[in-house]
Design a protein around this motif. Structure first.
Motif, PDB file in Angstrom:
ATOM      1  N   VAL B 280      -2.736  -3.352  15.175  1.00 31.41           N
ATOM      2  CA  VAL B 280      -2.392  -3.883  13.853  1.00 31.41           C
ATOM      3  C   VAL B 280      -3.504  -3.597  12.851  1.00 31.41           C
ATOM      4  N   ALA B 281      -4.754  -3.782  13.280  1.00 31.44           N
ATOM      5  CA  ALA B 281      -5.876  -3.526  12.362  1.00 31.44           C
ATOM      6  C   ALA B 281      -5.831  -2.083  11.858  1.00 31.44           C
ATOM      7  N   GLU B 282      -5.525  -1.159  12.741  1.00 31.87           N
ATOM      8  CA  GLU B 282      -5.478   0.253  12.338  1.00 31.87           C
ATOM      9  C   GLU B 282      -4.299   0.519  11.406  1.00 31.87           C
ATOM     10  N   SER B 283      -3.147  -0.068  11.734  1.00 34.33           N
ATOM     11  CA  SER B 283      -1.952   0.184  10.926  1.00 34.33           C
ATOM     12  C   SER B 283      -2.066  -0.419   9.531  1.00 34.33           C
ATOM     13  N   VAL B 284      -2.609  -1.635   9.440  1.00 30.71           N
ATOM     14  CA  VAL B 284      -2.756  -2.260   8.119  1.00 30.71           C
ATOM     15  C   VAL B 284      -3.627  -1.388   7.226  1.00 30.71           C
ATOM     16  N   ASP B 285      -4.716  -0.898   7.787  1.00 30.75           N
ATOM     17  CA  ASP B 285      -5.602  -0.072   6.969  1.00 30.75           C
ATOM     18  C   ASP B 285      -4.881   1.192   6.501  1.00 30.75           C
ATOM     19  N   ARG B 286      -4.075   1.776   7.383  1.00 24.03           N
ATOM     20  CA  ARG B 286      -3.345   2.993   6.988  1.00 24.03           C
ATOM     21  C   ARG B 286      -2.344   2.686   5.877  1.00 24.03           C
ATOM     22  N   VAL B 287      -1.628   1.579   6.008  1.00 21.58           N
ATOM     23  CA  VAL B 287      -0.631   1.220   4.990  1.00 21.58           C
ATOM     24  C   VAL B 287      -1.314   0.988   3.644  1.00 21.58           C
ATOM     25  N   LEU B 288      -2.401   0.225   3.658  1.00 17.62           N
ATOM     26  CA  LEU B 288      -3.073  -0.079   2.395  1.00 17.62           C
ATOM     27  C   LEU B 288      -3.738   1.165   1.814  1.00 17.62           C
ATOM     28  N   ALA B 289      -4.205   2.053   2.676  1.00 12.13           N
ATOM     29  CA  ALA B 289      -4.794   3.303   2.191  1.00 12.13           C
ATOM     30  C   ALA B 289      -3.729   4.140   1.495  1.00 12.13           C
ATOM     31  N   VAL B 290      -2.547   4.214   2.072  1.00 11.19           N
ATOM     32  CA  VAL B 290      -1.444   4.960   1.460  1.00 11.19           C
ATOM     33  C   VAL B 290      -1.099   4.364   0.095  1.00 11.19           C
ATOM     34  N   CYS B 291      -0.971   3.041   0.054  1.00 10.52           N
ATOM     35  CA  CYS B 291      -0.582   2.395  -1.199  1.00 10.52           C
ATOM     36  C   CYS B 291      -1.661   2.562  -2.264  1.00 10.52           C
ATOM     37  N   ALA B 292      -2.928   2.416  -1.856  1.00  7.10           N
ATOM     38  CA  ALA B 292      -4.023   2.589  -2.815  1.00  7.10           C
ATOM     39  C   ALA B 292      -4.026   4.002  -3.371  1.00  7.10           C
ATOM     40  N   GLU B 293      -3.798   4.961  -2.516  1.00  7.40           N
ATOM     41  CA  GLU B 293      -3.790   6.355  -2.945  1.00  7.40           C
ATOM     42  C   GLU B 293      -2.640   6.616  -3.915  1.00  7.40           C
ATOM     43  N   LEU B 294      -1.460   6.063  -3.602  1.00  2.45           N
ATOM     44  CA  LEU B 294      -0.296   6.288  -4.458  1.00  2.45           C
ATOM     45  C   LEU B 294      -0.424   5.566  -5.797  1.00  2.45           C
ATOM     46  N   LEU B 295      -1.053   4.397  -5.777  1.00  8.66           N
ATOM     47  CA  LEU B 295      -1.188   3.637  -7.020  1.00  8.66           C
ATOM     48  C   LEU B 295      -2.320   4.169  -7.891  1.00  8.66           C
ATOM     49  N   GLY B 296      -3.268   4.878  -7.278  1.00  6.65           N
ATOM     50  CA  GLY B 296      -4.359   5.466  -8.034  1.00  6.65           C
ATOM     51  C   GLY B 296      -5.275   4.406  -8.625  1.00  6.65           C
ATOM     52  N   ALA B 297      -5.698   4.622  -9.881  1.00  2.42           N
ATOM     53  CA  ALA B 297      -6.674   3.731 -10.514  1.00  2.42           C
ATOM     54  C   ALA B 297      -6.183   2.292 -10.559  1.00  2.42           C
ATOM     55  N   LEU B 308      -7.823  -5.605  -1.819  1.00  2.91           N
ATOM     56  CA  LEU B 308      -7.117  -6.174  -0.665  1.00  2.91           C
ATOM     57  C   LEU B 308      -7.456  -5.401   0.607  1.00  2.91           C
ATOM     58  N   ARG B 309      -7.550  -4.077   0.470  1.00  2.00           N
ATOM     59  CA  ARG B 309      -7.868  -3.254   1.640  1.00  2.00           C
ATOM     60  C   ARG B 309      -9.250  -3.594   2.195  1.00  2.00           C
ATOM     61  N   ALA B 310     -10.207  -3.826   1.281  1.00  3.80           N
ATOM     62  CA  ALA B 310     -11.556  -4.196   1.739  1.00  3.80           C
ATOM     63  C   ALA B 310     -11.505  -5.515   2.517  1.00  3.80           C
TER      64      ALA B 310
END
Lengths: 78, 341
Positions: B280-297, B308-310
């Protein structure tokens, strides 16, 4: 020590292999680590429907198969 | 995305849950399954963390003592939401996941317990009324050398220090105990059963983490999807872009992986709980990384996905660090591959 107890112990003792488990067998030497010892305590209390008394919750009780079996036997008679 | 909830107070949320009667139920996993999606939707990560720790672990440990004496009274008060609890396990004198080497001591006499030592990175440390303190009452490095003591945090000899601004609302901090003397009736359960009691309940805490992670991933993905559907890109919107959709889909697959892990979880099963927590720890980070990347600034705004990812890195630390849990997973390799335990 009944055979059911030896069978219960074996999965928790990763170095036991196929060797006989005797009263003198050192549980730590046969691979019983702290987490597995906790799981073993749960298994004992579930299987034998006993609760080991506070004064027997010590490292000495968990030292050998014999010391642990003696604690279980004592608890079953209470 | 959720600015309105950031000022909520963890004590008020706890009190409200207590008044609703939900904290009096004795199946914490079921309570958490029903509560976590709405808690995650309404409150900051810190407040959810504050509530989760109490429902998953602190209350069940107190409840296992039974209704008698001071412990029983505090247990009932906590279940009514009147008392906030901290679970003080991580020790100042040992690595976080190495409870066997913890140095906080509990000296037992006929009618008193004296606690000395320190606990670090404790949720609710700054805000709680009482702490359940895991302490050593014997020197032997054995699981039977530990007990839980219920310590009122206004007792002489207790000092608290905030751990900083992360996890706002969780009251995370450090506790120091210097000759803290309480009645022997503050020992929770039997001396010698401290680690066993913790093991009984830590699997539920890990399930709570997984359920929370599942709700969090679903919410953040839904929010991200709405932003992408409205954000202009070329002649259309970002959601029309094949690369954006591919990235988003990968995040969605990770989120479903977390949901599947939650569904397959066998309650109270320690080995399962280690596997689930690492995954779960690995998957949450991947999901939030994807969302952060897509949302940009935008992800760096207050309350945004980057922050939130931090904070969500906590899923890989609290309740057993991934590295330590992987060692446990390896120890049980044969069992996990279908063999005997």
């Amino acid at each position: 020590m009944d055979s059911r107890f030896a069978d219960m112990l074996r999965p928790f003792l990763k170095y036991a292999g196929g060797a006989e488990i005797t009263l003198e067998s050192s549980l730590r030497d046969l691979g019983l680590d702290s987490m597995q010892a906790i799981e073993l305590l749960f298994a004992i209390e579930d299987t034998y429907q006993v609760s080991l008394p506070d004064e027997l919750l010590t490292d000495t009780t968990f030292a050998t198969a014999g010391s642990l079996w003696a604690a279980i036997s004592g608890a079953r008679q209470c | 995305m959720r600015e309105a909830v950031l000022d909520a107070d963890a004590r008020a949320v706890w009190a409200s849950l207590g008044r609703s009667g939900v904290l009096s139920r004795d199946r914490p996993a079921e309570v958490l399954r029903s509560l976590l999606p709405s808690l995650d939707a309404q409150y900051s990560l810190g407040i959810v963390l504050s509530v989760c720790v109490q429902i998953a672990t602190a209350l069940p440990i107190l409840r296992s003592h039974g209704p008698s004496g001071v412990v029983g009274r505090v247990s009932a008060e906590a279940a009514r939401g009147e008392v906030v609890l901290a679970l003080a396990a991580t020790d100042a004198g040992a690595a976080g996941s190495d409870l066997m080497d913890l140095t906080t001591s509990a000296r037992l006499s006929e009618d008193r317990v004296v606690v000395d030592g320190g606990k670090r990175w404790i949720t609710n440390a700054v805000t709680a009324d009482c702490a359940l303190v895991l302490a050593r009452h014997r020197p032997q490095r054995h699981f039977t050398s530990f007990l839980w003591v219920l310590v009122p945090l206004d007792a002489p000899g207790v000092t608290r220090e905030s751990a900083g601004s992360l996890f706002s609302g969780a009251g995370v901090g450090h506790l120091t105990f210097s000759g803290v003397s309480v009645g022997r009736d503050h020992v929770v359960g039997a001396p010698g059963r401290g680690l066993a009691m913790f093991a009984r309940h830590v699997a539920t805490e890990r399930l709570a983490g997984a359920l929370w992670a599942s709700a969090l991933c679903r919410r953040v993905l839904a929010d991200t999807r709405r932003v992408l559907a409205a954000r202009p890109l070329g002649s259309g919107v970002a959601w029309d872009n094949a690369v954006v959709r591919d990235r988003f889909a990968r995040g969605l697959v990770e989120a479903r992986r977390v949901e599947a892990l939650c569904s397959s979880f066998r309650e109270g099963e320690l080995v399962d709980s280690m596997v689930v927590k690492v995954a779960v720890a690995e998957s949450v980070d991947r999901v939030l990384a994807v969302c952060a990347e897509l949302l940009g600034a935008e992800s760096f705004a207050d309350g945004g996905v980057a922050g939130l990812r931090a904070e969500a890195a906590m899923f890989g630390v609290a309740g057993g660090a991934s590295g330590a849990l992987l060692a446990g997973v390896a120890d049980h390799a044969d069992y996990l591959l279908g063999g005997a335990r």
